[in-house]
Design an enzyme around this catalytic site. Structure first.
Site, PDB file in Angstrom:
ATOM      1  N   LEU A 147       0.879  -1.165   0.000  1.00  0.00           N
ATOM      2  CA  LEU A 147       0.000   0.000   0.000  1.00  0.00           C
ATOM      3  C   LEU A 147       0.917   1.215   0.000  1.00  0.00           C
ATOM      4  CD1 LEU A 147      -2.703  -0.869   2.722  1.00  0.00           C
ATOM      5  CD2 LEU A 147      -3.031  -0.830   0.237  1.00  0.00           C
ATOM      6  N   ASP A 148       0.570   2.239  -0.751  1.00  0.00           N
ATOM      7  CA  ASP A 148       1.384   3.453  -0.744  1.00  0.00           C
ATOM      8  C   ASP A 148       1.533   3.958   0.689  1.00  0.00           C
ATOM      9  OD1 ASP A 148       1.373   3.280  -3.486  1.00  0.00           O
ATOM     10  OD2 ASP A 148      -0.215   4.774  -3.756  1.00  0.00           O
ATOM     11  N   ALA A 149       2.656   4.599   0.979  1.00  0.00           N
ATOM     12  CA  ALA A 149       2.890   5.109   2.327  1.00  0.00           C
ATOM     13  C   ALA A 149       1.743   5.986   2.838  1.00  0.00           C
ATOM     14  CB  ALA A 149       4.218   5.864   2.377  1.00  0.00           C
ATOM     15  N   THR A 189      -1.372   5.830   2.078  1.00  0.00           N
ATOM     16  CA  THR A 189      -2.641   5.109   2.067  1.00  0.00           C
ATOM     17  C   THR A 189      -2.763   4.251   3.320  1.00  0.00           C
ATOM     18  OG1 THR A 189      -2.589   4.991  -0.349  1.00  0.00           O
ATOM     19  CG2 THR A 189      -4.086   3.485   0.769  1.00  0.00           C
ATOM     20  N   HIS A 200       0.001   3.178  -8.150  1.00  0.00           N
ATOM     21  CA  HIS A 200      -0.832   4.367  -7.918  1.00  0.00           C
ATOM     22  C   HIS A 200      -2.091   4.368  -8.802  1.00  0.00           C
ATOM     23  CE1 HIS A 200       2.941   6.774  -6.436  1.00  0.00           C
ATOM     24  NE2 HIS A 200       2.679   5.689  -5.698  1.00  0.00           N
TER      25      HIS A 200
END
Length: 302
Positions: A137-139, A141, A225
């Site tokens: 997961l993106d930082a 998010t 993304h």
């Protein structure tokens, strides 16, 4: 250091055609299911038969017992960050990842380094040295993150991600009014087909953005993304997105308004489908309520 046996594979009692040990192991192993992973095992001299180190090019013979040893690994230094554990058993866990912290990487403060502080090591024979995330997961998010505790779980869940049989859903607060309440987004990313779907949950008036929309999202492909880019390309960037958002939509100190709220997968050992959900962060409702109050106070006048 005592070596841990990962797996023992026996060749047939009768061998009627030539097959290399590498190909035999790749076909018959429960844990070495990728060519790259198996190549690393041979290169690290972790594949043995009758006390002889194998290189994989040998031909199999009848009634051989091929032993694969687990890799030597030193657990990471533990990052003592308390995480919410949504589900845990001997094979896997699902934790709630807070926003602002990367899943893994070269830095110390990562979710991976915090797992041993929150999750017990498996007692099963194929337990990994420490739990590891199955995806990213993106930082910025937040939300549900799937963790493997055994080698079986890591292999089987990895295959499910590749086969796109793991389903994930997200919630986000996006800018503007969506033309349709439900829809599909098929903009290509990185020159490859890319598919997301959305469903509008709630719309509120906003002095800042005219309209803010609480939307449920589902990625059907797995590009970097993807949801953030797709919503921006649709003209509805996610609030707080510094990379793909519009100027003025970033709320200082509030982060990105995107959270993983649902995950569904087949359990690697009992083969039953598991579904887990969580509520989106409270800051979503706080933002919407604050924007409504501001709108009512000023009647839409800046």
């Amino acid at each position: 250091m005592v070596k841990t046996i990962l797996e023992q594979i026996k060749t047939p009692s009768e061998v009627d055609h030539k097959i290399r040990i590498f190909d035999f192991v790749l076909t018959n192993s429960k844990y070495m299911t990728s060519r790259n992973g198996l190549k690393k095992a041979f290169k690290a001299q972790r594949v043995i038969c009758k006390n002889q180190i194998l290189n994989g090019a040998e031909w199999i013979t009848a009634d051989q017992e091929i032993v694969i040893y687990a890799e030597d690994a030193k657990p990471p230094k533990v990052f003592e960050l308390k995480l919410e554990v949504i589900f845990e058993d001997e094979d896997l866990a699902v934790i709630y990842k807070p926003s602002g912290i990367p899943v893994s990487g070269n830095q110390f403060k990562t979710i991976e380094n915090a797992l041993l502080f929150n999750i017990s090591q498996s007692t099963l024979a194929d337990a990994m040295p420490w739990p590891k995330p199955c995806h990213r997961l993106d930082a910025p998010t937040s939300g549900l993150l799937l963790i493997a505790k055994t080698r079986l779980a890591r292999v089987k869940l990895g295959q499910q991600f590749e086969d796109k049989t793991i389903k994930k859903k997200y919630h986000a607060v996006a800018m503007g009014t969506f033309e349709k309440k439900k829809g599909e987004i098929n903009f290509e990313l990185e020159g490859k087909p890319c598919h997301s779907s959305y469903s509008v949950n709630k719309e509120i008036p906003s002095l800042r953005s005219e309209t803010l929309t609480l939307v449920e999202l589902e990625p059907h492909t797995g590009r970097t993304h993807q949801l953030r880019k797709h919503l921006a390309m649709l003209g509805h960037p996610i609030v707080g997105d510094k990379e793909y958002g519009e100027e003025g939509n970033t709320l200082k100190g509030k982060g990105l308004f995107l959270s993983s709220t649902f995950i569904s997968f087949i359990h690697p050992r009992n083969k039953k489908r598991k579904e887990l959900t969580t509520k989106y962060p409270s800051k979503f409702d706080s933002l919407l309520e604050r924007e409504i109050k501001m709108w009512e106070k000023y009647k839409g006048k800046k």
